[in-house]
Design an enzyme around this catalytic site. Structure first.
Site, short mmCIF file in Angstrom:
data_model
loop_
_atom_site.label_atom_id
_atom_site.label_comp_id
_atom_site.label_asym_id
_atom_site.label_seq_id
_atom_site.Cartn_x
_atom_site.Cartn_y
_atom_site.Cartn_z
N ARG A 122 -68.37 -112.02 48.73
CA ARG A 122 -66.87 -111.30 48.11
C ARG A 122 -66.90 -112.14 46.78
O ARG A 122 -65.84 -112.29 46.21
CB ARG A 122 -66.24 -111.30 49.03
N LYS A 144 -68.87 -108.45 32.34
CA LYS A 144 -69.37 -107.09 32.64
C LYS A 144 -70.88 -107.30 33.22
O LYS A 144 -71.83 -107.75 32.84
CB LYS A 144 -69.71 -106.00 31.56
N GLU A 186 -76.85 -106.07 18.16
CA GLU A 186 -75.38 -106.31 18.74
C GLU A 186 -74.54 -107.37 17.68
O GLU A 186 -73.35 -106.98 17.62
CB GLU A 186 -75.22 -106.87 20.06
N LYS A 228 -66.24 -111.36 20.26
CA LYS A 228 -66.27 -110.82 21.66
C LYS A 228 -65.18 -111.58 22.43
O LYS A 228 -64.58 -110.99 23.31
CB LYS A 228 -67.58 -111.04 22.20
N GLU A 238 -61.05 -103.32 29.82
CA GLU A 238 -61.51 -102.33 28.89
C GLU A 238 -60.48 -101.16 29.10
O GLU A 238 -60.77 -100.03 29.23
CB GLU A 238 -62.87 -101.77 29.23
N ARG A 242 -61.03 -103.36 24.08
CA ARG A 242 -62.34 -103.65 24.48
C ARG A 242 -63.28 -102.63 24.28
O ARG A 242 -64.41 -102.67 24.18
CB ARG A 242 -62.40 -104.14 26.02
N ASN A 246 -67.95 -100.65 22.43
CA ASN A 246 -69.01 -99.81 22.72
C ASN A 246 -69.70 -98.95 21.39
O ASN A 246 -70.19 -98.00 21.61
CB ASN A 246 -68.42 -98.60 23.55
N HIS A 249 -72.78 -97.25 21.65
CA HIS A 249 -73.41 -97.36 22.85
C HIS A 249 -73.40 -95.99 23.82
O HIS A 249 -74.05 -95.67 24.64
CB HIS A 249 -72.52 -98.23 23.94
N HIS A 253 -76.59 -95.39 25.08
CA HIS A 253 -76.91 -95.29 26.50
C HIS A 253 -77.63 -93.88 26.97
O HIS A 253 -78.54 -93.96 27.90
CB HIS A 253 -75.76 -95.69 27.38
N HIS A 266 -82.66 -102.30 24.58
CA HIS A 266 -81.16 -101.71 24.36
C HIS A 266 -80.65 -101.93 23.07
O HIS A 266 -80.22 -100.93 22.49
CB HIS A 266 -80.41 -102.85 25.31
#
Length: 366
Positions: A122, A144, A186, A228, A238, A242, A246, A249, A253, A266
């Protein structure tokens, strides 16, 4: 010289240390992280050959018990099967809840090791040791962590903050030019979404970054991390702000997914995605054509692709976008430039015919 940027999340705040040869200071820096004496060091074979043995030896000499675990290189490693292999290794090593997971490598290692750390017992203490430019400016910061599904990238994951991030700029000198370029995508993103002056600085200093000049790298990494950190500090999960991170993206993606994560790095996919977003902004009257060409030129200066390949079916890209985790009530959501550079807005796209036209046009330079 070391610079520290803080991600301000109250009792879960953590530092990002940025500087040259910081991995040599790892045992000392770990003392600030409130962890136990047992460590699982997760890395890939390429990074392990450069740093893994030396780091494990240094940590052992400092009194830590180290289990070094290798995962495959590349985006294909971000799977449930690889996560299961880490669970098996952790069980065999008898990790407890104070044992720490150290992710040594690029974004793939960080995402996978972070997902494992978030879900084993956990949640285990987690430390990021990013060794690529992309990981130093983006994926190692903000919590993330995720693995991929065959149909969509990063769709299985969690928000799980590290205790500490150590960005050793000296590790960047071992990277091939393509890996530097993918990280610069980025970096450019931050100038577009939040800081027009930084965008101008990038236009003036891109050649220095390409040569890996230490002073220029330090500025780019610190500025990116500060932007960031500010965004994550205001919107960790997000819910609103936030989402601007993206930019590029949504299409990026989708492009990675339809090419089975095997063709594009990426940042390369995000660069193409940024140009798709810029073209959408032009079509919607939010950005003018010379501004979009200015973005295209900077991406090209960084050695990045700016057009979709001819062989990619537009319908396949749109289908992949519709499986994106940022879909809200079935509506595609893009981050689009407005008041370029330095500001973006979230825009729901319901006109699929317009999107298809933009994607077809994206096969050619502006």
């Amino acid at each position: 010289m070391r610079t520290t940027v803080t991600v301000d999340l109250g009792p879960r705040s953590y530092p990002i240390h940025i500087g040259q040869h910081l991995l040599a200071e790892l045992p000392e820096l770990l003392q600030q992280a409130d962890i136990g004496r047992q460590i699982m060091l997760v890395t890939n074979p390429n990074v392990d050959a450069l740093y893994g043995q030396n780091l494990a030896s240094a940590l052992t000499q400092a009194g830590y018990k180290v289990t070094r675990t290798l995962v495959p290189d590349g985006e294909q490693a971000k799977t449930l099967e690889q996560a299961a292999a880490l669970y098996d290794a952790a069980f065999a090593a008898r990790l407890d809840r104070r044992s720490a997971v150290l992710a040594l490598g690029g974004g793939v290692v960080g995402d996978l090791a972070g997902f494992f750390a978030a879900t084993y017992l956990r949640g285990l203490p987690f430390i990021q040791l990013p060794t690529t430019l992309l990981a130093q400016v983006d994926s190692s910061v903000g919590g993330k962590v995720a693995i991929n599904h065959p149909g969509a990238k990063n769709i299985i994951g969690a928000f799980y903050q590290p205790r500490l991030v150590i960005a050793d700029l000296a590790t960047l000198t071992t990277l091939p030019k393509r890996e530097i370029s993918t990280g610069l995508a980025e970096v450019i993103k931050y100038g577009v979404i939040a800081d027009g002056e930084f965008f101008v600085w990038l236009e003036e200093n891109m050649s220095r970054l390409g040569r890996l000049e230490p002073a220029a790298l330090a500025v780019a990494v610190e500025k990116s991390c500060r932007i960031k950190a500010q965004v994550v500090g205001r919107d960790e999960r997000e819910q609103s702000l936030r989402a601007i991170l993206n930019f590029g993206h949504t299409a990026g993606h989708a492009l990675e997914a339809v090419t089975d994560y095997a063709v594009y790095r990426h940042g390369e996919a995000v660069a193409i995605g940024m140009m798709v977003a810029a073209r959408l902004a032009v079509a919607l009257g939010m950005m003018d054509l010379p501004q979009a060409r200015r973005l295209q030129h900077l991406l090209q200066m960084a050695g990045l692709p700016v057009t979709l390949p001819e062989g990619i079916a537009v319908d396949s890209l749109i289908t992949a976008m519709q499986h994106d985790k940022k879909i809200i009530s079935g509506r595609l959501t893009f981050v689009l430039p407005a008041s370029f550079p330095g500001h973006v807005v979230l825009q729901h796209i319901t006109d699929i015919a317009l999107l298809a036209d933009v994607l077809r046009a994206s096969r050619y330079e502006l």
